[in-house]
Write a protein that holds these residues in place. Structure first.
Motif, PDB file in Angstrom:
ATOM      1  N   ARG B  45      69.230 -26.024  36.863  1.00 41.41           N
ATOM      2  CA  ARG B  45      68.657 -25.048  37.649  1.00 41.41           C
ATOM      3  C   ARG B  45      69.703 -24.590  38.791  1.00 41.41           C
ATOM      4  O   ARG B  45      69.316 -23.542  39.101  1.00 41.41           O
ATOM      5  N   GLY B  73      63.189 -34.337  35.867  1.00 37.72           N
ATOM      6  CA  GLY B  73      61.689 -33.696  35.365  1.00 37.72           C
ATOM      7  C   GLY B  73      61.558 -32.959  33.965  1.00 37.72           C
ATOM      8  O   GLY B  73      60.366 -33.082  33.835  1.00 37.72           O
ATOM      9  N   ALA B  76      58.972 -34.767  31.165  1.00 40.21           N
ATOM     10  CA  ALA B  76      57.549 -36.073  31.159  1.00 40.21           C
ATOM     11  C   ALA B  76      56.658 -36.285  30.636  1.00 40.21           C
ATOM     12  O   ALA B  76      56.386 -37.666  30.544  1.00 40.21           O
ATOM     13  N   CYS B  77      56.098 -35.205  29.474  1.00 36.73           N
ATOM     14  CA  CYS B  77      55.589 -36.206  28.107  1.00 36.73           C
ATOM     15  C   CYS B  77      56.078 -36.981  27.132  1.00 36.73           C
ATOM     16  O   CYS B  77      55.108 -37.088  25.756  1.00 36.73           O
ATOM     17  N   GLU B  78      57.114 -36.573  27.087  1.00 34.68           N
ATOM     18  CA  GLU B  78      57.941 -37.278  25.778  1.00 34.68           C
ATOM     19  C   GLU B  78      58.178 -36.693  24.528  1.00 34.68           C
ATOM     20  O   GLU B  78      57.131 -37.266  23.205  1.00 34.68           O
ATOM     21  N   CYS B  83      52.605 -31.108  28.586  1.00 33.08           N
ATOM     22  CA  CYS B  83      53.162 -30.245  29.779  1.00 33.08           C
ATOM     23  C   CYS B  83      53.641 -29.703  29.504  1.00 33.08           C
ATOM     24  O   CYS B  83      54.168 -28.802  27.959  1.00 33.08           O
ATOM     25  N   SER B  84      55.011 -28.684  30.085  1.00 32.92           N
ATOM     26  CA  SER B  84      55.765 -27.965  30.310  1.00 32.92           C
ATOM     27  C   SER B  84      56.859 -27.950  30.373  1.00 32.92           C
ATOM     28  O   SER B  84      57.942 -27.144  30.976  1.00 32.92           O
ATOM     29  N   THR B  85      57.165 -29.460  30.761  1.00 33.28           N
ATOM     30  CA  THR B  85      58.592 -29.394  31.658  1.00 33.28           C
ATOM     31  C   THR B  85      59.683 -29.275  31.037  1.00 33.28           C
ATOM     32  O   THR B  85      60.583 -29.878  31.576  1.00 33.28           O
ATOM     33  N   GLY B 141      63.330 -23.434  39.143  1.00 35.76           N
ATOM     34  CA  GLY B 141      61.936 -24.709  39.552  1.00 35.76           C
ATOM     35  C   GLY B 141      61.455 -23.918  40.467  1.00 35.76           C
ATOM     36  O   GLY B 141      61.942 -23.527  41.380  1.00 35.76           O
TER      37      GLY B 141
END
Lengths: 540, 156
Positions: B45, B73, B76-78, B83-85, B141
């Motif tokens: 970023r 971040g 996050a949801c492995e 999620c869309s991280t 971000g």
């Protein structure tokens, strides 16, 4: 689509509402893009001026300063008490959500006795909050659930656990039942249950005077959903779709009904001071009784599987199986944790699925042209007799659209909760750490700016023209978003998709001529306020 | 009808990723021959370029996790599509070669911040030989945008 240009624009002005936190669905999000830490002060902080750079463009108030909670509009505490306790507002929570949004704006505050809630009914603010979550987001105060578990020496599960305890269990379980590929293998198990559902429809309608009607369809779908989720969680059939339901399953259903019938009292059981239980003991006693029943049922099935595995090991056989077998063999969670999670996941996976199936059948029956288009798509891609599997659903975008559109119009959870893990500026207000937020999904779902012609049932609005077609859809996130989103989302979608396809292959679904329009009421979840009676007519 | 796979076959310590079975532990990657690996450049970023290697067949999320890359971040949801991280932006020529996007990934991309026409989720992209030397960008971000907007640099 518009998302490319709209990312930073504040579109979709809506409403808000408040909403209670209900059990079900384990929702969400990620440790991502956090606002700088401000301070940790109690709610109702004094007005505070923040540097401009801390605020998102859409969050910047015209006056150029951050407002305090004191300045936030909202219904008076007394008015709210009358609305909810005297006028039974609990069953109209979704409507009050919309009404308050119109009245007070897209962010407002409410008091429910001791509980202070800030409601957010704007898709961009909802996105802001969910994108800024910690690694273990908290939905609401689950003290009464925790208290029961401590009292009985039980473990907490995905709904009732918080912090690192929650994260540890979520990490184990999400690797088993969240990835589409892992869930696709359950297709044959679910199809076996769908086959029984279709048989049961034949049997029930044959008992009707016209030979076609099934009254109170949710009763049947409840059994389908319970059978379906149990076949995945316990790797066992319960017999709910037989004409004679086994006693054990009947007892479980009774415990489940008791749990939901007590919604109003138990929901706020946590808010009722403990000393009041001496004067009003019934809610707490019933709360404990229904949990006893739910845990007992899970324990029976888990113990049964455990002894089967032991027998296989003793015989020197290789142990193979599904979710429960894996959990018991891998020992990544204790047996008590497995009991708790099986209990909470089964609880969360029954009414949620059955209400959604009831509403989607009802909507298709009310919209025969839509139903015909969906049916044509199924026949075109699968034919009339081939049972679908998960992989076929990508060829049936209208079936996916029906489920998404149903959940937009009737989100089982009309709102969701979050406890702020740090100070944040939302909608121009400083929301202190620890504040309970209500994310008003019902209100945003009905916003024309989010969904043109929002009152209409249009599954095709979800069909993409191509792979680059994007829908800016934070206005309707029925399963939540992020790491605490519903862990059963993919399982629920599979159960809904496979059942809908096979029902349409077999029947044209009509509204019973004696039925009046059915509206929604909130009873923990958004449910049909009256029985939905449907006619299942054989396809030519 | 598909045959029922047993999750039991997923042994402890392994993650079943979009790309198949992959090691959660990267210790054995050291024994791989160089032709089994590809070089990937991440633009973080803050504009910093991170150059690393990943094993063919691993997902870009695996690479970030195994190499312990400092991307705030991320994932996050492995990799469970909740999620869309792990949102990443690709060069157009690479984007065109990627495996087709699934409905579930598209649904999560809809909720990604700073979406572009060459966006995908890193957890769904498996490394192949043709990706050697590719550059992927981590989208800015919310905080970065806030600051840019404040300085009168509001992106379009």
């Amino acid at each position: 689509m518009s998302i490319f240009t709209n990312i930073l624009q504040n579109s979709c002005r809506k409403t808000l509402l408040l909403e209670p936190e209900s059990f079900h669905m384990l929702c969400n999000v990620a440790n991502f893009h956090r606002l700088p830490k401000l301070s940790s002060q109690a709610p109702a902080a004094e007005e505070k001026v923040l540097p401009e750079m801390l605020m998102q463009p859409q969050a910047r108030p015209k006056e150029g300063r951050v407002k305090s909670l004191k300045e936030m509009p909202g219904p008076k505490t007394f008015t709210n008490l009358v609305e909810f306790f005297w006028r039974d507002g609990f069953s109209r929570i979704h409507e009050i959500q919309q009404q308050h949004t119109k009245q007070y704006g897209k962010i407002f505050k409410s008091h429910f006795g001791p509980q202070f809630v800030v409601s957010i009914a704007d898709k961009d603010m909802v996105a802001q909050v969910l994108r800024a979550e910690s690694e273990a987001p908290q939905r609401a105060n689950m003290e009464s659930w925790k208290e029961y578990r401590d009292l009985r020496g039980r473990a907490t599960g995905l709904i009732s656990a918080e912090g690192q305890d929650w994260l540890k269990m979520r990490s184990v379980l999400r690797q088993k039942i969240m990835k589409p590929k892992d869930v696709a293998v359950f297709s044959s198990d679910v199809n076996a249950v769908v086959t029984d559902l279709i048989k049961r429809i034949h049997s029930l309608r044959s008992q009707a005077a016209d030979g076609k009607t099934v009254n109170n369809i949710n009763d049947l779908y409840f059994k389908y959903a319970m059978e379906g989720v149990a076949s995945i969680l316990y790797e066992a059939r319960l017999g709910c779709l037989q004409s004679e339901i086994p006693q054990q399953s009947l007892e479980y259903i009774a415990a489940l009904h008791l749990m939901f019938s007590m919604f109003k009292t138990t929901m706020y059981a946590g808010a009722i001071p403990k000393w009041l239980r001496i004067i009003i003991p019934k809610p707490w006693i019933e709360f404990c009784n229904s949990w006893d029943g739910l845990f007992k049922f899970s324990q029976i099935h888990v113990d049964k599987k455990l002894s089967e595995i032991q027998a296989q090991l003793d015989a020197g056989e290789e142990v193979e199986g599904g979710l429960l077998t894996h959990l018991l063999v891998s020992k990544e969670m204790t047996v008590e944790e497995i009991y708790a999670n099986m209990t909470e996941m089964l609880l969360a996976g029954v009414d949620t699925t059955s209400f959604t199936l009831s509403w989607s059948s009802y909507l298709l029956a009310r919209h025969p042209q839509v139903q015909q288009a969906v049916y044509d798509e199924v026949v075109r891609n699968l034919g009339r007799y081939q049972a679908p599997i998960a992989e076929d659903i990508s060829q049936l975008p209208l079936i996916r659209g029906v489920v998404k559109e149903t959940l937009r119009l009737f989100p089982v959870l009309p709102g969701n909760g979050r406890v702020m893990h740090e100070d944040m500026v939302v909608g121009g207000y400083l929301i202190p750490k620890g504040t309970q937020l209500a994310l008003c999904h019902y209100s945003t779902s009905y916003e024309d700016e989010c969904f043109p012609a929002a009152l209409e049932f249009r599954p095709e609005r979800w069909v993409r023209k191509d792979n680059m077609d994007r829908v800016d859809n934070f206005g309707s996130i029925p399963f939540g978003y992020g790491i605490r989103s519903c862990i059963g989302k993919r399982v629920a979608e599979l159960e809904l998709h496979l059942a809908l396809v096979q029902m349409l292959q077999n029947f044209r679904i009509d509204v019973s001529p004696h039925s009046k329009p059915v509206h929604a009421k909130t009873h923990g979840l958004l449910s049909p306020a009256a029985p939905i009676n449907l006619r299942f007519v054989d396809r030519e | 009808m598909i045959s029922k796979q047993t999750p039991l076959r997923t042994l402890r310590g392994q993650r079943h990723t979009a790309c198949g079975f992959s090691r959660a532990f990267s210790s054995s990657t050291g024994t791989l021959r160089s032709e089994d690996k590809v070089t990937v450049h991440f633009i973080n970023r803050d504009g910093e370029k991170i150059t690393t290697e990943g094993k063919i067949g691993d997902s870009l999320l695996d690479v970030v996790v195994n190499k312990n890359l400092d991307i705030d971040g991320f994932g996050a949801c492995e990799g469970t599509l909740a999620c869309s991280t792990c949102h990443l932006i690709f060069d157009e020529n690479i984007f065109k070669q990627l495996d087709p996007v699934t409905d579930e990934e598209m649904d999560m991309l809809d909720l990604a911040y700073g979406l572009t026409e060459t966006s995908r989720l890193g957890c769904q992209i498996c490394l192949s030989k043709s990706m050697n030397g590719m550059t992927v960008s981590v989208p800015e971000g919310v905080a970065d945008v806030r600051q840019a907007a404040d300085m009168g640099l509001t992106p379009s």
